[in-house]
Design an enzyme around this catalytic site. Structure first.
Site, PDB file in Angstrom:
ATOM      1  N   HIS A  84       0.896  -1.360   0.144  1.00 46.52           N
ATOM      2  CA  HIS A  84      -0.127   0.046  -0.011  1.00 46.52           C
ATOM      3  C   HIS A  84       0.910   1.467   0.036  1.00 46.52           C
ATOM      4  O   HIS A  84       0.599   2.286  -0.303  1.00 46.52           O
ATOM      5  CB  HIS A  84      -0.982   0.083   1.156  1.00 46.52           C
ATOM      6  CG  HIS A  84      -0.389   0.324   2.331  1.00 46.52           C
ATOM      7  ND1 HIS A  84      -0.242  -0.694   3.386  1.00 46.52           N
ATOM      8  CD2 HIS A  84      -0.334   1.374   3.332  1.00 46.52           C
ATOM      9  CE1 HIS A  84       0.029  -0.072   4.597  1.00 46.52           C
ATOM     10  NE2 HIS A  84      -0.160   1.276   4.589  1.00 46.52           N
ATOM     11  N   ASP A 220       1.194  -7.550   2.125  1.00 41.27           N
ATOM     12  CA  ASP A 220       1.360  -6.259   2.104  1.00 41.27           C
ATOM     13  C   ASP A 220       2.649  -5.839   1.760  1.00 41.27           C
ATOM     14  O   ASP A 220       3.288  -5.301   2.889  1.00 41.27           O
ATOM     15  CB  ASP A 220       0.567  -5.584   3.005  1.00 41.27           C
ATOM     16  CG  ASP A 220       0.207  -3.908   2.714  1.00 41.27           C
ATOM     17  OD1 ASP A 220       0.734  -3.598   1.735  1.00 41.27           O
ATOM     18  OD2 ASP A 220      -0.532  -3.430   3.556  1.00 41.27           O
ATOM     19  N   SER A 650       3.786   2.180   8.545  1.00 45.87           N
ATOM     20  CA  SER A 650       3.651   1.150   7.463  1.00 45.87           C
ATOM     21  C   SER A 650       4.950   1.015   6.836  1.00 45.87           C
ATOM     22  O   SER A 650       5.822   1.997   6.373  1.00 45.87           O
ATOM     23  CB  SER A 650       2.878   1.799   6.588  1.00 45.87           C
ATOM     24  OG  SER A 650       1.447   1.295   6.875  1.00 45.87           O
TER      25      SER A 650
HETATM   26  N1  ARG Z   1      -4.560   0.783   7.203  1.00 45.73           N
HETATM   27  C1  ARG Z   1      -3.424   0.669   6.895  1.00 45.73           C
HETATM   28  C2  ARG Z   1      -2.658   2.171   7.025  1.00 45.73           C
HETATM   29  O1  ARG Z   1      -3.299   2.777   7.719  1.00 45.73           O
HETATM   30  C3  ARG Z   1      -3.492   0.335   5.563  1.00 45.73           C
HETATM   31  C4  ARG Z   1      -4.254   1.045   4.129  1.00 45.73           C
HETATM   32  C5  ARG Z   1      -4.000   0.621   2.971  1.00 45.73           C
HETATM   33  N2  ARG Z   1      -4.878  -0.231   2.676  1.00 45.73           N
HETATM   34  C6  ARG Z   1      -6.334  -0.100   2.289  1.00 45.73           C
HETATM   35  N3  ARG Z   1      -7.004  -1.458   1.924  1.00 45.73           N
HETATM   36  N4  ARG Z   1      -6.689   0.943   1.824  1.00 45.73           N
HETATM   37  O2  ARG Z   1      -2.209   2.677   6.191  1.00 45.73           O
HETATM   38  N1  GLU Z   2      -1.248   1.279   7.567  1.00 39.61           N
HETATM   39  C1  GLU Z   2      -0.554   2.357   8.359  1.00 39.61           C
HETATM   40  C2  GLU Z   2       0.352   3.247   7.625  1.00 39.61           C
HETATM   41  O1  GLU Z   2       0.411   3.463   6.466  1.00 39.61           O
HETATM   42  C3  GLU Z   2      -0.018   1.904   9.414  1.00 39.61           C
HETATM   43  C4  GLU Z   2      -1.262   1.473  10.334  1.00 39.61           C
HETATM   44  C5  GLU Z   2      -1.235   2.397  11.481  1.00 39.61           C
HETATM   45  O2  GLU Z   2      -1.982   3.405  11.381  1.00 39.61           O
HETATM   46  O3  GLU Z   2      -0.681   1.873  12.417  1.00 39.61           O
HETATM   47  O4  GLU Z   2       1.325   3.519   8.090  1.00 39.61           O
END
Ligand code: ARG
Ligand code: GLU
Length: 715
Positions: A84, A220, A650
């Site tokens: 991502h 991921d 991330s």
């Molecule tokens: N929750 C994760 C973060 O905050 C992954 C986001 C990307 N994935 C998605 N399905 N939108 O960045």
């Molecule tokens: N998916 C998040 C990022 O892009 C990390 C998840 C979080 O917020 O801890 O940094």
């Protein structure tokens, strides 16, 4: 200043067992954390984490692009981060003919690696406490304005001096809400190439449905390579560039994790707000989060309906949808978590004691009262800001029109200026309309107009809204009729119209713009925002900033026993904890890891997020996991631990007690997303990709074993 930190050190010495809350400065690990870390299973030293004299872990960690972390995994510049995090780049390389999002991408030789202009990778060279220099000449009796000016001038000077005659970049950040300052010297590489990415059906498996959730089965990760000039220094893209040899890269362990194992996440957490007063938490829970969620509900409905319709629209909107959905879902978890913790009451109870203590301290006694006043004043401004940015300017046609405001200067532009305006607009047009579908945009515009008009006071409506009823006549959906009308009359409706307009740009074109409905809506909303909202908000922010600084200092004096970590500010931090499962609700026990079996269980060809690629199913049938299987014979995919992480983490390396890479951090659990405001050791977990799943995919799924060969794999 000195006083707070001697209190801090005392607090550290007097406390021995800590929860896993906290994001610590690598430079201060030696002083504050290493003993605790070693007790929990870390076998190396603080020097191995951060050293300026020899290569240490920090030399293997980078800021990837603008908002993620990545780490080096070979001495030939190979870098791993999340899928991502690479998503925007992978999307930019994708077209209907070469759909790397859907099919994945693997460079089978260095020649095939894809240059990605605009993508940078930033290494930290060193960090240094510069508090005294930044606050030099700052006195207690100074006005707020003078204080800010002095600090800015000091910062500019320190930065200049620190990187003079080098190719480094300097950055100074405030810690503990302006009570301490650090200087960061960075080295920024600009030639970064895409090396590998699994298909989205793996790299984004579970999609937005599983996002923020545990149990999780997302592969991921994506791979890039950092290139440099022949001298080993950063250089613009060139065929002559060579793979960069980092000072340090992570060896990779095949051992996997057991419950209770030490883990450390080393990366760039973006923002936390752990020391807010109750009134601020209330505003997040009852104003900001719910308003944003409601607006995005609509946006996502519209975009998702468009994405169902065609393959092209799916590619165009995939990145937009993912980022809209990401915040949308996180805020929902945050509200739930804060409610479950009864965060406002917890803060209020704390504040009751604090106030008693502060009553006889002139510098602190009015703090909470002052906070209440500013937040009350800010409430309507905050909501207006959200409606303007998310709804009023929140559809892509309107936001593009807003970006094109300088076109109006065609009115009295010289021929040369006219030419450069044209060039600028045509190049922006390409980027904007590549990911743009007029039908989706008409609907989005209609829904955003509806929301904006229904929630903002009439004095903030753009004048074009007075046409809504006229245009709609007896249409069943008057906002849709209005949107169709605006698009039929606007040069921003699609690329053909816009480019035609730009190609014919002359001094007369200004008139076209000022009678263009979409242009006028963008312009009027933006001008109103600047006039009525922005300055007032900046003023509130400045007052809050000052209160935050004093309140932080006060909290540290009030609770000298407590170990305070500075809020995240997208600087390099260490967080450590243990591999631990959790109970999301009464009667439910979650395992701390997931396996490929779970991917096969979720397989459903009818649901976009759960279509398992045939090749992965084959490998599963054959149980062809090679050395990447766990002792239990299964292929482990992800695991949870108690590291305190946030957005920006991330792609961060997840490291075991021996300093080896065991995973790549990519998410938190939904029940724990309130950890940005209040951490709960029972419930907060970070989610990591098991590095063995990434290696299995590279090796067995993609057949890219040449990449495995350049890594240092430890049994
Ligand atoms: N929750 C994760 C973060 O905050 C992954 C986001 C990307 N994935 C998605 N399905 N939108 O960045
Ligand atoms: N998916 C998040 C990022 O892009 C990390 C998840 C979080 O917020 O801890 O940094």
């Amino acid at each position: 200043m000195k006083k707070i930190f001697s209190i801090l050190i005392f607090a550290l010495l007097s406390c021995s067992l800590f929860a896993d809350e906290g994001m610590w400065l690598p430079l201060l690990i030696e002083k504050y954390n290493i003993a605790d870390m070693q007790k929990k299973g870390f076998k190396l030293t603080a020097e191995d984490i951060y050293s300026i004299n020899h290569a240490s872990m920090k030399d293997a960690i980078v800021i990837f692009g603008g908002g993620c972390t990545g780490e080096m995994i070979s001495n030939e510049g190979l870098l791993i981060t999340n899928h991502h995090c690479g998503y925007g780049t992978i999307q930019r390389h994708s077209s209907v003919e070469h759909d790397y999002l859907t099919d994945g991408f693997w460079a089978m030789s260095r020649k095939e690696e894809l240059a990605s202009p605009g993508l940078t990778v930033t290494f930290l060279v060193s960090m240094e406490d510069v508090t005294d220099k930044v606050l030099n000449g700052v006195t207690p009796d100074m006005s707020d304005g003078d204080r800010a000016t002095k600090i800015l001038a000091n910062i500019a000077k320190i930065k200049d001096e620190s990187v003079k005659d080098t190719h480094y970049q300097a950055r100074i950040e405030s810690f503990y809400n302006g009570n301490q300052y650090f200087l960061f010297k960075n080295e920024v590489f600009e030639d970064v190439r895409l090396v590998g990415a699994p298909p989205s059906a793996i790299g984004k498996f579970g999609g937005d449905t599983d996002n923020w959730m545990w149990p999780r089965h997302t592969g991921d990760f994506s791979l890039f390579r950092v290139y440099c000039g022949k001298d080993g220094k950063p250089a613009k893209y060139s065929d002559d560039n060579i793979p960069y040899t980092p000072k340090k890269f992570f060896p990779i362990s095949l051992k996997g994790v057991q419950e209770g194992d030490f883990t450390m996440v080393f990366g760039y957490p973006g923002t936390t707000q752990e020391y807010l007063p109750a009134v601020a938490v209330e505003q997040v829970m009852y104003d900001s989060d719910p308003t944003r969620i409601a607006i995005r509900d609509k946006k996502l409905d519209v975009i998702k309906a468009g994405m169902e319709k065609s393959k092209l629209t799916r590619i165009q909107y995939s990145n937009k949808a993912a980022s809209i959905a990401n915040g949308w879902k996180k805020w929902q978890g945050e509200i739930k978590g804060l409610k479950r913790l009864d965060a406002v009451t917890v803060k209020r109870n704390f504040e009751e004691g604090f106030q008693k203590w502060a009553n006889d301290k002139p510098e602190y006694k009015d703090l909470l009262n002052d906070y209440a006043n500013v937040y009350a004043e800010m409430k309507p401004l905050n909501l207006a800001y959200i409606y303007i940015t998310e709804a009023g300017l929140g559809s892509y046609a309107v936001s593009f029109a807003n970006q094109m405001r300088m076109l109006e200067s065609c009115k009295d532009a010289s021929p040369e200026n006219l030419q450069s305006l044209k060039e600028m607009a045509l190049s922006k047009s390409k980027g904007n309309y590549k990911d743009y579908d007029e039908q989706v945009e008409i609907r989005l515009f209609a829904e955003m107009t509806r929301i904006y008009k229904e929630n903002m006071p009439e004095k903030y409506w753009p004048s074009a809204y007075s046409n809504i009823d006229k245009v709609a006549k007896s249409a069943s959906d008057k906002y849709m009729a209005f949107a169709e009308y605006c698009f039929s009359k606007s040069v921003f409706a699609n690329q053909t119209k816009f480019d035609n307009f730009v190609n014919g740009l002359s001094s007369k074109s200004a008139k076209t713009l000022t009678s263009d409905p979409i242009y006028c809506i963008a312009k009027e909303i933006m001008d109103m925002y600047k006039k009525d909202i922005r300055m007032a908000l900046i003023d509130c922010d400045a007052r809050i900033g000052k209160l935050d600084r004093i309140y932080m200092k006060a909290q540290m004096e009030y609770e000298p026993q407590k170990r305070f970590f500075p809020d995240a500010n997208f600087t390099l931090r260490v967080t450590y904890g243990q591999v631990t499962p959790y109970q999301p609700a009464d009667g439910i026990d979650y395992e701390y890891f997931t396996t490929l079996d779970g991917i096969i269980e979720k397989d459903n060809p009818d649901i976009y997020d759960y279509k398992v690629p045939a090749r992965l199913k084959e490998l599963y049938e054959k149980k062809d996991y090679g050395r990447y299987a766990d002792k239990d014979g299964k292929l482990h995919v992800a695991f949870t631990a108690t590291n305190h992480t946030t957005g920006g983490n991330s792609g961060s390396p997840v490291i075991n007690g021996n300093g080896e890479l065991i995973g790549v951090n990519f998410d938190r659990n939904w029940e724990g997303t309130m950890s940005d405001i209040m951490y709960d050791p029972e419930m907060c977990r970070n989610i990591s990709l098991d590095i063995r799943y990434a290696l299995f995919l590279i090796d067995k799924f993609a057949g890219a074993s040449h990449l495995i060969d350049e890594m240092e794999i430890r049994k």
